[in-house]
Design a protein around this motif. Sequence first.
Motif, PDB file in Angstrom:
ATOM      1  N   ASP A 136      -1.201   6.419   1.913  1.00  0.00           N
ATOM      2  CA  ASP A 136      -2.813   6.018   2.842  1.00  0.00           C
ATOM      3  C   ASP A 136      -2.409   4.996   3.580  1.00  0.00           C
ATOM      4  N   PHE A 137      -1.357   4.857   3.633  1.00  0.00           N
ATOM      5  CA  PHE A 137      -1.333   3.763   4.828  1.00  0.00           C
ATOM      6  C   PHE A 137      -1.401   4.718   6.095  1.00  0.00           C
ATOM      7  N   ASP A 159      -4.935  -3.240   1.591  1.00  0.00           N
ATOM      8  CA  ASP A 159      -5.408  -2.551   0.213  1.00  0.00           C
ATOM      9  C   ASP A 159      -5.968  -2.421  -0.724  1.00  0.00           C
ATOM     10  N   LEU A 160      -6.544  -1.578  -1.690  1.00  0.00           N
ATOM     11  CA  LEU A 160      -7.662  -2.498  -3.125  1.00  0.00           C
ATOM     12  C   LEU A 160      -7.150  -3.675  -3.356  1.00  0.00           C
ATOM     13  N   GLN A 161      -6.253  -4.006  -3.557  1.00  0.00           N
ATOM     14  CA  GLN A 161      -6.050  -5.432  -3.889  1.00  0.00           C
ATOM     15  C   GLN A 161      -6.213  -6.063  -2.386  1.00  0.00           C
ATOM     16  N   VAL A 163      -4.419  -3.142   7.912  1.00  0.00           N
ATOM     17  CA  VAL A 163      -4.815  -1.693   7.350  1.00  0.00           C
ATOM     18  C   VAL A 163      -4.666  -2.587   5.704  1.00  0.00           C
ATOM     19  N   GLU A 186       0.731  -1.464   0.132  1.00  0.00           N
ATOM     20  CA  GLU A 186       0.406   0.049   0.471  1.00  0.00           C
ATOM     21  C   GLU A 186       0.875   1.299  -0.310  1.00  0.00           C
ATOM     22  N   PRO A 187       0.582   2.368  -0.235  1.00  0.00           N
ATOM     23  CA  PRO A 187       1.065   3.917  -1.155  1.00  0.00           C
ATOM     24  C   PRO A 187       1.159   3.665   0.835  1.00  0.00           C
ATOM     25  N   CYS A 200      -4.651   5.616   7.221  1.00  0.00           N
ATOM     26  CA  CYS A 200      -5.439   4.781   7.700  1.00  0.00           C
ATOM     27  C   CYS A 200      -5.375   4.954   9.666  1.00  0.00           C
TER      28      CYS A 200
END
Length: 94
Positions: A5-6, A67-69, A65, A1-2, A9
């Motif tokens: 973004d982390f 991520d999108l994937q 956390v 995750e970038p 969160c």
Amino acid sequence: EPVLDFVSCLAEHCGMLNAHPSDILYWVCAYANNQSRIRHELGDQGPLESPFYKALREAVGAVLVIDLQAVVVRRMWCGFENVVVSHENKQLVL
């Protein structure tokens, strides 16, 4: 995750706790262990003797956390973390 973004969160988690980010300590395995030398970092005594496990034992809870994937659900250490957190009756926040 970038990373941003982390961090976002974790800031959101602080908000859920009505806490200032400087009042909460997070231990992040990916940053605490040298990922290029993970065998050396974790040692040869097994996961229950690893720094990762010892940090989990000391923690109040864990934040997962995703991520999108949803990469974390395929990582062995994340599964191990979930088992330890559950076994130790600690809070897990997704």
